[in-house]
Enzyme design. Sequence first.
Site, PDB file in Angstrom:
ATOM      1  CB  CYS A 148      -3.709  -5.763  -8.801  1.00  0.00           C
ATOM      2  SG  CYS A 148      -5.402  -6.417  -8.969  1.00  0.00           S
ATOM      3  CG  HIS A 195      -6.596  -2.463  -7.489  1.00  0.00           C
ATOM      4  ND1 HIS A 195      -5.776  -2.936  -8.486  1.00  0.00           N
ATOM      5  CD2 HIS A 195      -5.855  -1.565  -6.782  1.00  0.00           C
ATOM      6  CE1 HIS A 195      -4.586  -2.351  -8.394  1.00  0.00           C
ATOM      7  NE2 HIS A 195      -4.611  -1.522  -7.365  1.00  0.00           N
ATOM      8  CG  HIS A 241      -0.965  -0.534  -6.743  1.00  0.00           C
ATOM      9  ND1 HIS A 241      -2.230  -0.046  -7.032  1.00  0.00           N
ATOM     10  CD2 HIS A 241      -0.154   0.547  -6.808  1.00  0.00           C
ATOM     11  CE1 HIS A 241      -2.176   1.256  -7.247  1.00  0.00           C
ATOM     12  NE2 HIS A 241      -0.942   1.648  -7.117  1.00  0.00           N
TER      13      HIS A 241
END
Length: 285
Positions: A184, A230, A242
């Site tokens: 990510c 994240h 993502h």
Amino acid sequence: MSALDPRLTPANGHAAAHELRGVVEATRYVKGTVRTVQQPLVNLAEAPRGERASQLLFGEAFRVIDERDGYAFGQSLRDGYCGYVLAGALARQEAATHWVAAPATHLYPKPKVKAPPEVSIFFGSHVRVTADHGEFQKISTGHFVPTQHLQRLRARFSDPVGVADMFLGTPYLWGGSSRWGIDCSGLVQQAFVACGIDCPRDSDQQMGLGRELREDEPLHRGDLIFWRGHVGIMASDTLMLHANAHHMAVAYEPLEEAMARIAASQAESTGAGEVTARRRVERPA
């Protein structure tokens, strides 16, 4: 004084960068030697033979602080990230002239499209062009790269989301930084750096980018949204792009669905839970 972040501190006990004299303890303090990555990818790990924390790309610069047992400890000049790489993956420093602006490109032995490629390198890799062959550029390794896949070193894109979209479908890989595999924060870093915006490697570091959105401010294209561990980039006010372990790939996902899924995982004590930040990063003028 607050503790130094080991990810950004070029010191390993055996040696430390000379600017850290009096700040950290080390057997010796060195200026370090800048070398260039000579493999398509090389893992950057927290310890020799340790787990991958990030990756360096072909042609990237790495400042070596210490070398022993086949590993070089040092610091990436891209983002200041520190760790260990295989010493054999590094060569003497070479000044680049261009960077790879396609998701990946082949290195051809001849300037012919039918010539069998020998290896691939990835978006963000740096190369030194030595001769112009029209549809191909010869680089310092003796290989040929399609001209369309290269940009001058200072050339940049204007839309981070457009850059991130180039990685759509890329397999998820913890610590990955390329089309071969990416995570990510690696996706966000590649997207912003390609647009001329300095961006650190990890999601907790990226929370320092730009400014925090007010609660009543709607999300816009290019905004970052964070959970613990994240980060995603907004493609619109409702759609997020993502790299994630749920899809095991770079994927688009409606934000509301992602928020519900991640919040639900918190109940299982395995997930990141609620959104922790929403940030807007402006492109420099």
